[in-house]
Design an enzyme around this catalytic site. Sequence first.
Site, PDB file in Angstrom:
ATOM      1  N   ASN A 281      65.412  28.031  32.894  1.00 46.58           N
ATOM      2  CA  ASN A 281      65.615  27.056  33.962  1.00 46.58           C
ATOM      3  C   ASN A 281      64.513  27.254  35.000  1.00 46.58           C
ATOM      4  O   ASN A 281      64.212  28.386  35.373  1.00 46.58           O
ATOM      5  CB  ASN A 281      66.985  27.250  34.623  1.00 46.58           C
ATOM      6  CG  ASN A 281      68.119  26.942  33.671  1.00 46.58           C
ATOM      7  OD1 ASN A 281      68.040  26.007  32.878  1.00 46.58           O
ATOM      8  ND2 ASN A 281      69.180  27.739  33.731  1.00 46.58           N
TER       9      ASN A 281
ATOM     10  N   CYS B  88      64.697  42.486  39.765  1.00 46.87           N
ATOM     11  CA  CYS B  88      63.892  43.680  40.040  1.00 46.87           C
ATOM     12  C   CYS B  88      64.807  44.866  40.366  1.00 46.87           C
ATOM     13  O   CYS B  88      64.524  45.997  39.958  1.00 46.87           O
ATOM     14  CB  CYS B  88      62.900  43.423  41.173  1.00 46.87           C
ATOM     15  SG  CYS B  88      61.444  42.465  40.659  1.00 46.87           S
TER      16      CYS B  88
ATOM     17  N   HIS C  63      63.595  34.461  33.437  1.00 41.93           N
ATOM     18  CA  HIS C  63      64.527  35.047  32.474  1.00 41.93           C
ATOM     19  C   HIS C  63      64.829  33.995  31.425  1.00 41.93           C
ATOM     20  O   HIS C  63      65.049  32.828  31.739  1.00 41.93           O
ATOM     21  CB  HIS C  63      65.815  35.518  33.162  1.00 41.93           C
ATOM     22  CG  HIS C  63      66.408  34.516  34.086  1.00 41.93           C
ATOM     23  ND1 HIS C  63      65.906  34.281  35.352  1.00 41.93           N
ATOM     24  CD2 HIS C  63      67.441  33.655  33.936  1.00 41.93           C
ATOM     25  CE1 HIS C  63      66.610  33.332  35.928  1.00 41.93           C
ATOM     26  NE2 HIS C  63      67.554  32.923  35.095  1.00 41.93           N
TER      27      HIS C  63
ATOM     28  N   GLY D 194      68.523  24.098  37.912  1.00 39.38           N
ATOM     29  CA  GLY D 194      69.577  25.069  38.200  1.00 39.38           C
ATOM     30  C   GLY D 194      69.127  26.508  38.266  1.00 39.38           C
ATOM     31  O   GLY D 194      69.959  27.422  38.146  1.00 39.38           O
TER      32      GLY D 194
ATOM     33  N   THR E 191      68.613  29.889  39.750  1.00 39.69           N
ATOM     34  CA  THR E 191      69.207  30.550  40.914  1.00 39.69           C
ATOM     35  C   THR E 191      68.590  31.913  41.182  1.00 39.69           C
ATOM     36  O   THR E 191      68.682  32.418  42.298  1.00 39.69           O
ATOM     37  CB  THR E 191      70.729  30.719  40.733  1.00 39.69           C
ATOM     38  OG1 THR E 191      70.975  31.478  39.549  1.00 39.69           O
ATOM     39  CG2 THR E 191      71.419  29.369  40.643  1.00 39.69           C
TER      40      THR E 191
HETATM   41  P1  5GP Z   1      69.501  30.819  36.380  1.00 38.91           P
HETATM   42  O1  5GP Z   1      70.576  29.982  37.000  1.00 38.91           O
HETATM   43  O2  5GP Z   1      68.530  31.324  37.437  1.00 38.91           O
HETATM   44  O3  5GP Z   1      68.810  30.207  35.207  1.00 38.91           O
HETATM   45  O4  5GP Z   1      70.244  32.076  35.775  1.00 38.91           O
HETATM   46  C1  5GP Z   1      70.655  33.159  36.540  1.00 38.91           C
HETATM   47  C2  5GP Z   1      71.723  33.864  35.745  1.00 38.91           C
HETATM   48  O5  5GP Z   1      71.917  35.163  36.315  1.00 38.91           O
HETATM   49  C3  5GP Z   1      73.068  33.142  35.781  1.00 38.91           C
HETATM   50  O6  5GP Z   1      73.459  32.795  34.471  1.00 38.91           O
HETATM   51  C4  5GP Z   1      74.002  34.178  36.440  1.00 38.91           C
HETATM   52  O7  5GP Z   1      75.284  34.170  35.865  1.00 38.91           O
HETATM   53  C5  5GP Z   1      73.275  35.481  36.206  1.00 38.91           C
HETATM   54  N1  5GP Z   1      73.547  36.500  37.201  1.00 38.91           N
HETATM   55  C6  5GP Z   1      73.711  36.313  38.550  1.00 38.91           C
HETATM   56  N2  5GP Z   1      73.924  37.503  39.144  1.00 38.91           N
HETATM   57  C7  5GP Z   1      73.903  38.449  38.163  1.00 38.91           C
HETATM   58  C8  5GP Z   1      74.064  39.877  38.166  1.00 38.91           C
HETATM   59  O8  5GP Z   1      74.265  40.517  39.191  1.00 38.91           O
HETATM   60  N3  5GP Z   1      73.971  40.497  36.954  1.00 38.91           N
HETATM   61  C9  5GP Z   1      73.746  39.813  35.793  1.00 38.91           C
HETATM   62  N4  5GP Z   1      73.681  40.532  34.654  1.00 38.91           N
HETATM   63  N5  5GP Z   1      73.583  38.466  35.750  1.00 38.91           N
HETATM   64  C10 5GP Z   1      73.659  37.809  36.924  1.00 38.91           C
HETATM   65 ZN    ZN Z   2      61.952  40.251  40.465  1.00 42.64          ZN
END
Ligand code: 5GP
Ligand code: ZN
Length: 114
Positions: A87, A7, A100, A93, A95
Amino acid sequence: MSDCLFCKIIAGQIPGAVVYQDDALIAVKDINPQAPLHVLIVPRRHIATLNDLSPEDDALVGTMFRRAAALAKEHGYDERGYRTVFNTNREAGQTVFHIHLHLLAGRSLTWPPG
Ligand code: 5GP
Ligand code: ZN
């Protein structure tokens, strides 16, 4: 969602390498790329996980996948191949709790994923 990373990127409060945006979604380069092309397709509306989708979101999710396909093609990976991943929650995983779609391309991706 004031404490949500995506956001904040959408609101321009923290920087993001935006490669596409429209009224419904943005696409940003992942800050820690796992492949030569690693883009996150993020709806502008905050939805925490896939578990929080409703039937009204069906078109939005379809739009996210079609944008992933368009970006893959734009970068020359439509024929070579690419992977799209959501995910959901801890064991997968997740995070960042704003849905997304990961778009990964540019190398041979193993299966099954880790
Ligand atoms: P998840 O683990 O939730 O599926 O993916 C989160 C993704 O967000 C990870 O691949 C991580 O590298 C990415 N990510 C974390 N912090 C940031 C950020 O500040 N900017 C961007 N562009 N990606 C981020
Ligand atoms: Zn959000």
